[in-house]
Write a protein that holds these residues in place. Structure first.
Motif, PDB file in Angstrom:
ATOM      1  N   ALA A 104       0.821  -1.212   0.000  1.00 33.44           N
ATOM      2  CA  ALA A 104       0.000   0.000   0.000  1.00 33.44           C
ATOM      3  C   ALA A 104       0.860   1.269   0.000  1.00 33.44           C
ATOM      4  O   ALA A 104       0.605   2.197  -0.786  1.00 33.44           O
ATOM      5  N   PRO A 105       1.895   1.371   0.850  1.00 29.16           N
ATOM      6  CA  PRO A 105       2.743   2.575   0.804  1.00 29.16           C
ATOM      7  C   PRO A 105       3.466   2.732  -0.533  1.00 29.16           C
ATOM      8  O   PRO A 105       3.632   3.856  -1.026  1.00 29.16           O
ATOM      9  N   MET A 107       2.371   1.708  -3.450  1.00 27.46           N
ATOM     10  CA  MET A 107       1.368   2.150  -4.419  1.00 27.46           C
ATOM     11  C   MET A 107       1.135   3.656  -4.296  1.00 27.46           C
ATOM     12  O   MET A 107       1.064   4.372  -5.304  1.00 27.46           O
ATOM     13  N   GLU A 108       1.031   4.150  -3.079  1.00 27.65           N
ATOM     14  CA  GLU A 108       0.836   5.591  -2.871  1.00 27.65           C
ATOM     15  C   GLU A 108       2.006   6.381  -3.421  1.00 27.65           C
ATOM     16  O   GLU A 108       1.820   7.436  -4.050  1.00 27.65           O
ATOM     17  N   ASP A 109       3.209   5.877  -3.209  1.00 30.80           N
ATOM     18  CA  ASP A 109       4.399   6.582  -3.693  1.00 30.80           C
ATOM     19  C   ASP A 109       4.435   6.585  -5.220  1.00 30.80           C
ATOM     20  O   ASP A 109       4.798   7.591  -5.850  1.00 30.80           O
ATOM     21  N   LEU A 111       1.801   6.435  -7.234  1.00 36.52           N
ATOM     22  CA  LEU A 111       0.767   7.358  -7.691  1.00 36.52           C
ATOM     23  C   LEU A 111       1.236   8.806  -7.586  1.00 36.52           C
ATOM     24  O   LEU A 111       0.970   9.619  -8.487  1.00 36.52           O
ATOM     25  N   GLU A 112       1.923   9.142  -6.515  1.00 38.75           N
ATOM     26  CA  GLU A 112       2.438  10.503  -6.366  1.00 38.75           C
ATOM     27  C   GLU A 112       3.458  10.816  -7.450  1.00 38.75           C
ATOM     28  O   GLU A 112       3.495  11.934  -7.994  1.00 38.75           O
ATOM     29  N   LYS A 115       1.550  11.430 -10.689  1.00 39.98           N
ATOM     30  CA  LYS A 115       0.924  12.753 -10.635  1.00 39.98           C
ATOM     31  C   LYS A 115       1.941  13.834 -10.978  1.00 39.98           C
ATOM     32  O   LYS A 115       1.642  14.791 -11.710  1.00 39.98           O
TER      33      LYS A 115
END
Length: 245
Positions: A104-105, A107-109, A111-112, A115
């Motif tokens: 999960a962490p 994936m967030e990284d 996505l950032e 972006k």
């Protein structure tokens, strides 16, 4: 494989055509296009994306700083932007191929990072690309600060789709059975059809009828059904009259 869908917007500059049909350039003020508006120009926009992706195929992971998160660099093979029409709406689509699943962490990284690519990197260059359409030009934005989000969808890649298993060859005994090649062929053909291999039965029969001697015919049959000859090579040819005994 994952697909990250994101909203698109566009600035459309209409050709300024006077009453006599002369083109005087484009108007100064654009019309805002939504994904629905741009779905009609999906092919032209995708072509522009491919031009922007260039010779390296648009893999955004080539520019990912490994020191930022070495695990992401190791797990993510590629992240390639494109466009796809979903329910009549043209969307940005970043196809991400993974060697293994992300936490999960992680994936967030990721996505950032993407972006950032759309707001300041790849996307900033792409939105300056004037896309010629029928009655003007279009600039497409992968980034929208007010209304931006990724929808992550898991899909099967072509590489991950398992091919159907090859049917197992049925077993047939030759020794002690009728030695007439046509009787042998009939038994083998029936076994294949019962095993759901109708196409193989047809192919085998055609090849046998074109064979030159008895042993060649037996060898062909033994390619399709498991016989005592399946692992052997015949050495003694047999005549046409032998084949009909």
């Amino acid at each position: 494989m994952l697909k990250f869908y994101s909203p698109l917007t566009g600035d459309f500059y209409e050709n300024d055509v006077d009453e006599f049909g002369w083109n005087n350039g484009t108007v100064d003020y654009p019309t805002l296009f939504t994904g629905s508006d741009m779905s009609y120009y999906a092919d032209s926009i995708q072509e522009a994306v491919e031009q922007r992706n260039g010779d390296d195929g648009g893999n955004l992971m080539l520019y990912f700083d490994e020191s930022r998160n070495p695990d992401i660099k190791a797990k993510v093979m590629s992240a390639v932007p494109s466009v796809e029409t979903q329910n009549g709406v043209l969307m940005g689509c970043t196809t991400v191929k993974l060697r293994e699943s992300l936490t999960a962490p992680e994936m967030e990284d990721l996505l950032e990072y993407l972006k950032g690519q759309f707001s300041d990197g790849w996307g900033e260059g792409f939105e300056q690309q004037a896309i010629q359409i029928s009655n003007g030009v279009l600039n497409v934005h992968f980034w929208n600060a007010e209304h931006f989000a990724f929808e992550v969808v898991s899909v099967q890649s072509e590489e991950s789709v398992k091919k159907p298993p090859v049917p197992k060859r049925p077993t047939m005994k030759l020794i002690g059975e009728d030695g007439n090649i046509f009787a042998i062929l009939g038994r083998a053909s029936r076994l294949l059809r019962e095993n759901g291999q109708q196409e193989q039965a047809k192919e085998m029969t055609n090849r046998v009828f074109r064979s030159v001697d008895y042993y060649s015919a037996l060898n062909i049959i033994s390619e399709y059904v498991q016989t005592e000859l399946s692992e052997k090579t015949p050495t003694k040819p047999k005549t046409r009259s032998d084949m009909e005994r």
